[in-house]
Scaffold this motif. Structure first.
Motif, mmCIF file in Angstrom:
data_model
loop_
_atom_site.group_PDB
_atom_site.id
_atom_site.type_symbol
_atom_site.label_atom_id
_atom_site.label_comp_id
_atom_site.label_asym_id
_atom_site.label_seq_id
_atom_site.Cartn_x
_atom_site.Cartn_y
_atom_site.Cartn_z
ATOM 1 N N ARG A 93 -2.490 -1.206 12.578
ATOM 2 C CA ARG A 93 -3.193 -1.944 11.230
ATOM 3 C C ARG A 93 -3.752 -0.886 10.245
ATOM 4 O O ARG A 93 -3.792 -1.061 8.930
ATOM 5 N N ASP A 94 -4.366 0.288 10.715
ATOM 6 C CA ASP A 94 -4.914 1.017 9.973
ATOM 7 C C ASP A 94 -4.104 1.955 8.954
ATOM 8 O O ASP A 94 -4.152 2.504 7.822
ATOM 9 N N ASP A 127 -11.323 8.803 14.679
ATOM 10 C CA ASP A 127 -12.541 8.326 14.074
ATOM 11 C C ASP A 127 -13.051 6.792 14.384
ATOM 12 O O ASP A 127 -14.193 6.617 14.746
ATOM 13 N N LYS A 128 -11.998 6.063 14.926
ATOM 14 C CA LYS A 128 -12.409 4.860 15.713
ATOM 15 C C LYS A 128 -11.754 4.681 16.760
ATOM 16 O O LYS A 128 -12.200 3.667 17.658
ATOM 17 N N TYR A 148 -3.086 -0.440 6.079
ATOM 18 C CA TYR A 148 -3.968 -0.513 5.034
ATOM 19 C C TYR A 148 -4.441 0.739 4.603
ATOM 20 O O TYR A 148 -5.456 0.894 3.807
ATOM 21 N N ARG A 149 -4.023 1.826 5.023
ATOM 22 C CA ARG A 149 -4.154 3.296 4.684
ATOM 23 C C ARG A 149 -6.003 3.485 4.982
ATOM 24 O O ARG A 149 -6.632 3.804 4.009
ATOM 25 N N GLU A 150 -6.387 3.037 6.300
ATOM 26 C CA GLU A 150 -7.725 3.047 6.569
ATOM 27 C C GLU A 150 -7.935 4.143 7.501
ATOM 28 O O GLU A 150 -7.009 4.494 8.301
ATOM 29 N N GLY A 151 -8.988 5.059 7.427
ATOM 30 C CA GLY A 151 -9.194 5.921 8.208
ATOM 31 C C GLY A 151 -8.138 7.033 8.495
ATOM 32 O O GLY A 151 -7.606 7.510 7.498
ATOM 33 N N GLY A 204 -5.267 6.497 9.374
ATOM 34 C CA GLY A 204 -4.228 5.539 8.663
ATOM 35 C C GLY A 204 -3.817 6.325 7.563
ATOM 36 O O GLY A 204 -2.472 6.148 7.110
ATOM 37 N N GLU A 205 -4.740 6.713 6.597
ATOM 38 C CA GLU A 205 -4.548 7.254 5.435
ATOM 39 C C GLU A 205 -3.794 8.360 5.550
ATOM 40 O O GLU A 205 -2.787 8.798 4.874
ATOM 41 N N ASN A 227 0.956 -1.236 0.041
ATOM 42 C CA ASN A 227 0.173 0.047 0.115
ATOM 43 C C ASN A 227 0.778 1.238 -0.109
ATOM 44 O O ASN A 227 0.176 2.500 0.299
#
Length: 628
Positions: A377-378, A360-361, A381-384, A386-387, A163
């Motif tokens: 983890r985020d 956010d989480k 995976y570039r989520e939330g 994490g991006e 990613n």
């Protein structure tokens, strides 16, 4: 001389050539030769994720030999974090296996149309489909390939590299990481999942070299520093660092951690299953740990090392050793640099505290295990959130704006490692001037803090007693100039710094003697010049990309925010500085004065650029044309 393989993933063409003799004579090996190849082939017009960027795996003349700690390999490329020079270094058994296969360098260019992996089995190099491996964690990838190719050694990326996380690592031997400057992201940009290497060559060495290596091995094994690391691992440093204020905590708000005893060497020992070492290692500093039960249950994993324990522990105001062990395992599985990961999470926590970022989480509260493990983890995976964090604190602070740049702790886009530069002034200078961005191992100036008076007298005789005072800026430029050249040698030769510049069990002259017995004709008085040549070559790579003095700087926190060091660290945030007993009060860094001296000693201009005369002295006259 060994071989160099060029692998073009776009055209699928592979060619093998001898390493040019002049490369070995000038740059010795590994990091040195790789820096020259990068310089010659990847200019300012090529971006880090451009298929034309190179990804260079390299080993040195001592890698895979009986020389003590001859286990290391280097990965070099244009870095997504710095936008210019980058490299990462790792140990274990992958590098020696590459040497057994007959290669000193594997130079990878291009981009595969779909995920692939490389097999390197002596003369046979193949590009094979990796669709079944893409998306898998590093340990699973390695297990599959080692079962598929018994006896092989594997280096792979995890989801973070796939990613294109700017601080993605390359993992070999399940938990050894070529971590810094985002080499895993460059590998991912090429759709390259892994390298599986197996060599059948029986390496032979001159009797003179074997005799010298055997004597060097005994000296390293018997050194008191080696014995301490053998008993406790690198976390042996934690207690002493906490006492003097060199245990960065809460995103460098403090240089000490009240919960230190919960994460120190004795705490790690309670979870240690066994110890182990890398190829040809008489020290065996590595711990294999596990958390047998509970919410942070973790199967056996190598580590955590000191840098990881600090980055994911005190730096996050986290004193739960089980969380640190679990987070360390998670970073290895996902393929993340634990230092940068800890720093981007602490940046997010401070941004939340200052009202610049909302979770956010997760709560983003200091020390919160759910936040720490969830963000790891985020990010991968570039989520939330994490991006936002996946490109490091430099990019995140530019997007957040406001005061966030004040606590975005990086140099040249690479997050600050786990030393407190307001206390250890030599490390402050070293972090600022490292050509691969903030780095503790580029110069590793431990002579003062380790009390190496004998080394100071032998190698820095012109320096006064202030050299050995860690909080004094005087003569620190002399130390950094000496140690950065030594560490360039260590990386070029393929040896662990614990046998050299961490303990000084061996000297530069020992390295020169070993090289001569391998047929590399270098005199004692030339050995440090070879290290300086590598440093100047790397500096010129950055100069060609527009870098100068403005890039050799530290974050405002170190320059403007005074640091108090408590006699009793447990009093931090419980007793005010006015009421507490202090070891040091109001420490900052006079970086500009140290930079001026550092540049002068190195033959550079006041803007940090090598002069034509200096380049010519080092045999780099062909680079003069690239000066601004």
């Amino acid at each position: 001389m060994g071989k160099m393989a060029w692998v073009d993933l776009t055209t699928r063409q592979i060619r093998v050539q001898e390493v040019p003799k002049e490369y070995t004579l000038k740059y010795l090996g590994s990091r040195g030769i790789a820096a020259r190849i990068l310089y010659d082939h990847v200019g300012p017009d090529i971006s880090p994720f451009d298929p034309r960027n190179l990804l260079i795996f390299s080993v040195g003349p001592f890698t895979g030999t009986p020389w003590p700690c001859g286990a290391r390999y280097t990965v070099t490329s244009k870095s997504p974090a710095t936008g210019a020079y980058g490299y990462a270094n790792s140990s274990g058994f992958f590098g020696p296996e590459l040497k057994k296969a007959g290669y000193e360098l594997v130079v990878i260019t291009g981009k595969a149309r779909e995920p692939v992996y490389l097999t390197i089995f002596d003369e046979q190099i193949n590009i094979l489909p990796a669709r079944d491996l893409w998306g898998k964690a590093t340990a699973e990838t390695e297990s599959i390939l080692r079962q598929r190719y018994p006896g092989s050694r594997v280096a792979s990326i995890g989801p973070a590299g796939e990613n294109l996380v700017y601080f993605a690592a390359i993992i070999n031997d399940y938990a050894r990481a070529a971590a810094r400057t985002g080499m895993g992201a460059v590998m991912g940009s090429k759709n390259l999942k892994a390298l599986a290497v197996k060599g059948s060559q029986k390496l032979s060495f001159p009797p003179e070299f074997i005799a010298i290596a055997r004597e060097a091995m005994a000296r390293v094994r018997e050194h008191p520093g080696s014995q301490a690391y053998r008993q406790w691992g690198t976390v042996a440093l934690i207690a002493s660092k906490n006492r003097i204020g060199d245990m960065p905590s809460k995103n460098h708000r403090w240089g000490q951690f009240p919960g230190c005893k919960n994460i120190d060497a004795e705490a790690v020992a309670r979870y240690t299953v066994r110890t182990q070492g890398c190829f040809a290692c008489p020290i065996k500093c590595s711990r294999v740990t596990s958390v047998p039960e509970g919410p942070f249950k973790t199967p056996e994993t190598e580590g955590p090392e000191y840098e990881t324990t600090n980055a994911l522990g005190s730096n996050l105001w986290n004193d739960n050793i089980e969380v640190i062990i679990h987070a360390n395992k998670l970073c290895n599985e996902l393929g993340l640099d634990t230092i940068s990961t800890g720093l981007v999470i602490s940046f997010a926590m401070e941004a939340r505290e200052k009202g610049l970022l909302q979770g956010d989480k997760y709560s983003l509260a200091w020390g919160d295990p759910e936040t720490i493990l969830g963000l790891i983890r985020d990010i991968a995976y570039r989520e939330g959130i994490g991006e936002l964090l996946a490109e490091g604190v430099k990019e995140a602070s530019m997007k957040l704006g406001g005061l966030s740049r004040e606590f975005a702790l990086h140099v040249k886009g690479v997050e600050i490692p786990r030393q407190e530069g307001r206390v250890l002034k030599a490390f402050g200078l070293a972090h600022a001037t490292s050509n691969r961005g903030a780095d503790h191992l580029y110069a590793l100036p431990v002579i003062d803090v380790a009390g190496k008076i004998d080394i100071a007298k032998e190698w820095l005789p012109k320096c006064g007693p202030e050299l050995m005072e860690v909080t004094s800026e005087k003569f620190k430029a002399h130390m950094v100039r000496f140690t950065e050249a030594c560490n360039a040698l260590a990386d070029a030769l393929g040896i662990c710094k614990f046998s050299f510049t961490e303990t000084y069990a061996l000297s530069p002259y020992d390295l020169a003697k070993g090289l001569r017995t391998l047929g590399i004709p270098i005199k004692d008085e030339e050995i440090l010049l070879a290290g300086q040549r590598i440093v100047n070559l790397e500096r010129m790579y950055n100069v060609r990309h527009g870098f100068n003095r403005k890039d050799d700087y530290l974050p405002p926190r170190f320059l403007k925010e005074p640091l108090d060091v408590y006699v009793h660290p447990e009093d931090i945030e419980r007793v005010s500085p006015q009421e507490a007993e202090l070891l040091y009060k109001g420490l900052t860094i006079d970086l500009d004065t140290m930079l001026d001296e550092y540049y002068t000693l190195g033959g550079w201009t006041k803007e940090g650029i090598p002069t034509p005369d200096r380049l010519k002295e080092l045999g780099l006259e062909d680079l003069v044309k690239d000066l601004p």
